[in-house]
Design a protein around this motif. Structure first.
Motif, short mmCIF file in Angstrom:
data_model
loop_
_atom_site.label_atom_id
_atom_site.label_comp_id
_atom_site.label_asym_id
_atom_site.label_seq_id
_atom_site.Cartn_x
_atom_site.Cartn_y
_atom_site.Cartn_z
N SER A 33 0.83 -1.21 0.00
CA SER A 33 0.00 0.00 0.00
C SER A 33 0.86 1.26 0.00
CB SER A 33 -0.91 -0.01 1.22
OG SER A 33 -0.11 -0.07 2.39
N GLY A 34 2.02 1.14 -0.68
CA GLY A 34 3.04 2.19 -0.68
C GLY A 34 2.58 3.62 -0.46
N PRO A 35 1.92 4.24 -1.44
CA PRO A 35 1.60 5.66 -1.30
C PRO A 35 0.68 5.94 -0.11
CG PRO A 35 0.93 4.79 -3.45
CD PRO A 35 1.46 3.65 -2.68
N VAL A 36 -0.31 5.05 0.10
CA VAL A 36 -1.22 5.26 1.23
C VAL A 36 -0.43 5.20 2.52
CG1 VAL A 36 -3.23 4.36 2.44
CG2 VAL A 36 -3.10 4.23 -0.06
N TYR A 37 0.45 4.22 2.62
CA TYR A 37 1.24 4.04 3.83
C TYR A 37 2.09 5.28 4.09
CZ TYR A 37 4.63 2.06 7.08
OH TYR A 37 5.41 1.84 8.17
#
Lengths: 484, 633
Positions: free
Chosen positions: B539-543
């Motif tokens: 969940s790269g960007p969300v994380y």
């Protein structure tokens, strides 16, 4: 015997103070030097406390001595003020007197005699009583100013003060003579009746009014009759300065209220504007000159002139009724407390002669004497008129009647002056708290009694700043008898 | 007893004075016990007051003195003792007492011990003034007082830069909110001619809806500052730079609830004010969800709790917004206990771990710190909303109120936040106490805290275990509801009758949400299905967005603070060149004048006498002019 006691009982506080003053001199002569210097302040304070506490109980209100003296709420208020100031002036002095080898008994006795004079002024119903009181008060103060006999400045101060004081007394007595000539009486009530019928129509009234204004203006240190103030205050021994900057001024306002407000009240509409102008000029000159002083003692001397201006503003507003009178009384009380305290704070520094500390000598004072610096800061903040101090409340009470009396411009000048005053008062606080103590500074001495009395009065300045109600109510009641 | 209510704030004030004056030289460590005893006595008195209010004295005003009496404007220093303020009194004094005792242990080795115990009771004093005040002005005194103490205590370790910055940030953001308070208060006076609660609420009818909307929104804006809601929330997580007892008392249990209290107290103004209550509800719900998502990814144990506090305060505003002030107050009370417990527990962990706050260096601490573990587990369960713990009852009531009010969207947000809440608290507890120790060295030296710290933990835990059932059972009709009814029952806020079936269904959904959240996290961390690291990668960007807290600080700093800085630059230039120019010019002019007058001060007596005569002549001429009518008055 009983009859005699009954006759003199109304003057109980004055008599107690007189007896105490004599006792001080006798005790000093009969005790060895060390024991005397410890016993005298105690004796003085006890005497004053007896007068303070016993006064209201013994001295009933009424008119006495063939109508020359009247004990009313006004007199009681001022008695209290003078006694408190004398107690305060006694308690801050012992260490300084010892250090400077000022004869202690003479100091206390002179303060006491002067206090009697001041109290007499408050009691007066008659120009004669008033003048006797006035001279009884001022002559000891001339002596106080010159008490440090081996100091050149102290001598100069005393001589200047005496010469000019005598000159102004002459003007005042000349004015009284004109008043007597006009009305054929020295009673305030008779004078009031006469001037009510004549008004300002004839030159004699104008001359009398002018002379009285100038004479009393001198005693209160109003501009342009103020020039003796800085020289006398600066040269006098510091505890004496503290006392003479407050008690004679308070007495001068008692006299102004008695003579002008009750005696010449019918002409109030005429002298009010002159007093408003005097007030504006006095506060502005006092503050502006205080701004350029670097010596705190002289700065406080000029600032005390500015405070005269504030009180004069309230005097000018007496047309607005009791709140204006109460404002005068309240301000006088507040001023006495904070100004005496501020001068007394200079006693922490041991400086040669009678000179006061310069601003630089107060650098880092908070580090060296935390309690003294805190008390000094409280007094200065109060003198500036910042809440929650009594100084703020006092100014607040002045501004309201000044507006009610229609002197809006004066209220503006007053507010402006309060801002101006903040510059030089707070500058001292900055020097005490924000500068490092550097270089050769005068040594700090911290006598316990001084710290104790300053802590007490600083606390009073704050407490009365938060809870001024009962004092104000009292001032309002005390202003009743003098207002027509 | 109620007549003696002023003793309650007087005791902490006395402790402040005594410790402030004599702490450094003489009392030293005795300051801690003096302060604790004073606050403890206050708690006893508060219980006495509570019993009397319970006995039927529903509304008493105790006037200390008339404070301001200027014309029409009259304000007394007076206490309003009614069920609402009594609940606040109880919460503040009881929780304070436990935290004060705890702080004796926690701060023991700190060089500023006496300083800490000078400001700490002062805070309690200010907080008590805030909740006791019978008018907005006195409340504002307390409001500013707690703000000042908060500033002083966040920046308690003033020799480090981070606490200083955090203290400044908290101070400024609170000042922005305070502006709302002053606007609300002044408008209240202009509209109602009084700032006393009883007068204002009696005269609600005289105000137009626009008046009420302005007043209520201004007060709500103030509340968002003090209670850390959107948009003024971001000072609270930074405030964790202060000592942990401060975080527990000021930034979790009491001060931050002042906004909730303000709105609850002013409910009569909100009810008639059009959209105000809806705005309160929406801001509360969004803050709750927003803060919970951030809490999910924080690694600093105190920051997790800080975001959790923001989120839980959001719940309280949601409750107020949907017309359930009793539920808000109920949640305020339970939250004070379980959140204080979570903070004190975190403090206990840090105490045993040489001050470490990073959960990545903890793990497996359960056998080392049994008391801390069990008490925090209870508090965590309460926060997650597990029955029969305190938080379950109060939070469920809030979510249920949203549903009953027909606000399905807000209800859904509440449930979603419930899942996230359960998840982040489980994650925090797991990272701290579960699994394998991740820092051997710290783990070896880890130890349980002394009794002076663990006993308050147990005291709070008892509260968390029992309060929910004692105060809030049966739901919507428990003790606290009947107790508060006389205050919070305002016209236009009718309690709705709810069918038992609906009630049970709502309960089931809430509990299920909590359990889902807990199970997901346990599965992730205990069995690595799915692996937390993999999830955060996937969940790269969300994380990254969450880890960076939605970049709100950056936004505030770059955009708003940048814009303000540009504006202030202009103002500064104006100030330096124009205002200072005038002031300095005036000063210089005055100085010149002063020098001039100084020259007149010759020191020669004859000259002085001459001046006097000159003055006399001028005065006589002026008087003569009046008399002759040359010039008019």
């Amino acid at each position: 015997m009983n009859e005699l006691l009954q006759t003199i009982s109304p003057l109980f506080p004055e008599l107690v103070v007189a007896v105490t003053a004599s006792a001080v001199i006798v005790v000093d002569a009969s005790l060895p030097r060390e024991r005397a210097s410890a016993a005298l302040p105690v004796l003085t304070v006890v005497g004053l406390l007896v007068a303070l506490v016993g006064g209201p109980a013994v001295s009933a209100q009424g008119t006495y001595f063939g109508g020359y003296v009247r004990v009313d709420e006004f007199a009681v208020f001022f008695r209290t003020v003078f006694l408190l100031l004398a107690i305060f002036a006694t308690m801050v002095a012992p260490a300084y007197l010892d250090r400077k080898r000022v004869p202690a008994a003479e100091y206390y006795a002179t303060v006491l005699f002067s206090t009697i004079g001041a109290m007499t002024i408050a009691l007066s119903t008659d120009l004669i009583t008033l003048f006797v009181g006035l001279e009884l008060m001022t002559i000891p103060v001339y002596v106080l100013a010159g008490m440090q006999r081996h100091d050149r400045f102290s001598n100069e101060a005393a001589l200047k003060y005496f010469l000019l004081g005598a000159f102004s007394s002459a003007l005042l007595v000349y004015g009284f003579a004109w008043l007597f000539g006009l009305s054929g009486s020295t009673r305030y009530a008779d004078i009031a009746r006469t001037v009510a019928s004549t008004g300002m129509s004839d030159a004699a009234t104008i001359v009398a009014l002018g002379l009285v204004t100038a004479g009393l203006g001198f005693k209160a240190a109003a501009v342009p009759f103020h020039q003796w103030t800085p020289d006398a205050y600066e040269g006098a021994p510091t505890p004496a300065t503290a006392f003479m900057s407050v008690a004679p001024k308070a007495a001068a306002f008692a006299a102004i209220l008695r003579v002008l407000v009750s005696g010449m009240g019918p002409l109030a509409a005429d002298w009010a504007t002159v007093f408003a102008l005097l007030a504006a000029v006095t506060m502005s000159v006092g503050n502006v000159v205080a701004l350029v002083q670097t010596n705190t003692k002289r700065m406080l001397a000029y600032s005390s002139i500015a405070h005269t201006g504030y009180v004069l503003a309230a005097v000018a507003a007496t047309g607005a009724g009791a709140p204006a009178g109460a404002a005068v009384l309240f301000y006088v009380f507040a001023y006495g407390l904070m100004n005496l305290g501020a001068f007394a704070c200079l006693l922490y520094l041991d400086i040669e002669g009678t000179r006061g500390a310069t601003l630089d000598e107060l650098d880092g004072f908070a580090r060296r004497e935390p309690l003294g610096a805190l008390a000094f800061a409280v007094f200065l903040v109060s003198l500036t008129g910042i809440p929650p101090t009594i100084g703020f409340v006092a100014k607040f009470f002045v501004i309201q009647p000044v507006l009610d009396a229609g002197f809006t411009w004066l209220a503006v000048v007053l507010a402006f002056n309060a801002v101006l005053a903040a510059f030089y008062y707070l500058r001292v606080v900055v020097h005490m708290y924000m500068y490092e103590p550097e270089g050769a500074l005068p040594p700090v001495v911290s006598p316990r009694l001084l710290s104790f009395s300053l802590a007490l009065s600083a606390a009073a300045v704050v407490v009365l700043g938060i809870l001024p109600d009962s004092l104000y109510a009292w001032a309002l009641a005390a202003a009743g008898p003098i207002l027509p | 007893m109620i007549e003696a209510v002023w003793l309650i704030p007087a005791l902490p004030l006395a402790a402040f004075l005594v410790n402030g004056l004599f702490g450094r030289r003489w009392l030293r460590h005795a300051t801690g016990w003096i302060a604790s005893a004073a606050v403890g006595l206050s708690a006893v008195l508060a219980i006495g007051v509570f019993l009397e209010v319970l006995g039927g004295r529903e509304r008493t005003t105790v006037t200390l003195y008339e404070w301001i009496g200027a014309g029409d404007f009259r304000v007394d220093v007076a206490a309003l003792i009614d069920p609402l303020s009594t609940v606040m009194l109880l919460v503040v004094t009881v929780v304070s007492t436990l935290i004060f005792v705890y702080a004796n242990g926690y701060m023991e080795h700190d060089a500023g011990f006496h300083r800490f115990f000078t400001w700490f009771p002062l805070f309690v004093f200010a907080m008590l003034i805030l909740v006791m005040a019978d008018n907005y002005l006195l409340m504002f005194v307390g409001w500013e007082g707690v703000g000042l103490c908060s500033y002083l205590l966040i920046g308690y370790w003033f020799d480090k830069p981070a606490p200083q910055q955090a203290a400044n940030k908290a101070f400024w953001m609170n000042r922005i909110g305070d502006w709302g308070f002053t606007v609300g208060m002044i408008t209240t006076f202009l509209v109602f001619g009084s700032v006393t609660f009883s007068d204002v609420f009696d005269r609600v009818g005289v105000a137009t809806q626009a008046n009420l909307t302005l007043i209520s929104l201004a007060f709500f804006f103030a509340a968002t500052g003090k209670s850390a809601q959107l948009p003024l929330y971001s000072w609270l997580p930074d405030a964790m730079e202060g000592p942990t007892p401060v975080s527990a008392l000021i930034h979790a249990a009491t001060m931050v609830t002042a906004g909730v209290y303000l709105v609850a107290r002013s409910v009569p103004l909100f009810v008639g004010a059009g959209p105000s209550l809806e705005i309160v509800a929406v801001v509360g719900a969004i803050t709750a969800l927003f803060a919970a998502t951030i809490a999910l990814v924080q690694v600093d144990i105190k920051r997790v709790m800080a975001y959790s506090t923001v989120s839980q305060l959001g719940y309280m505003f949601l409750a107020l917004g949907v017309g359930a002030p009793a539920a808000a107050l109920f949640h305020l009370a339970t939250h004070a206990f379980f959140k204080a417990l979570l903070f004190l527990g975190s403090g206990s962990v840090m105490h045993g771990m040489q001050g470490e706050q990073d959960m990545r260096k903890m793990g497996g601490l359960r056998p080392k710190m049994p008391v801390t573990f069990w008490t925090m587990l209870i508090a965590g369960g309460s926060l997650a909303g597990l029955p029969p713990l305190a938080g379950f009852w109060s939070k469920d009531e809030i979510v249920g109120a949203a549903w009953n009010e027909g606000q399905t969207a807000l209800w859904a947000i509440g449930i979603l936040t419930g899942v996230l809440t359960a998840a982040y608290v489980t994650r925090a507890l797991w990272l701290t106490f579960g699994g394998e120790p991740r820092d051997r060295h710290l783990f070896e030296h880890a130890h349980e805290s002394p009794a002076v710290m663990t006993l308050p933990l147990m005291g709070l835990a008892v509260g968390v275990l029992t309060l929910g059932v004692v105060l809030g059972f049966p739901p919507d009709a428990g003790f606290i509801h009947t107790f508060l009814r006389p205050v919070v029952e305002v016209e236009g806020l009718a309690p709705r009758e709810v069918e038992v079936v609906t009630l049970l269904a709502l309960l089931a959904v809430s509990v299920a949400a909590a359990i889902v959240g807990i199970l997901i996290v346990i599965s992730m961390y205990a069995r690595h299905r799915p692996d937390p690291a993999a999830v955060s990668r996937a969940s790269g960007p969300v994380y990254r967005l969450l880890v960076n807290k939605y970049y709100v600080d950056e936004l505030y700093d770059r955009r708003i603070a940048g814009a303000l800085r540009a504006l202030f630059g202009v103002l500064w230039a104006f100030d330096v060149h124009v205002v200072d120019g005038i002031a300095n010019g005036l000063g210089r002019l005055s100085s010149l004048g002063g020098q001039g007058v100084r020259r007149l001060q010759t020191g020669i007596v004859g000259n002085y006498a001459l001046t006097i005569v000159a003055g006399l002549i001028v005065i006589i001429v002026v008087y003569g002019g009046y008399a002759a009518g040359l010039w008019r008055r």
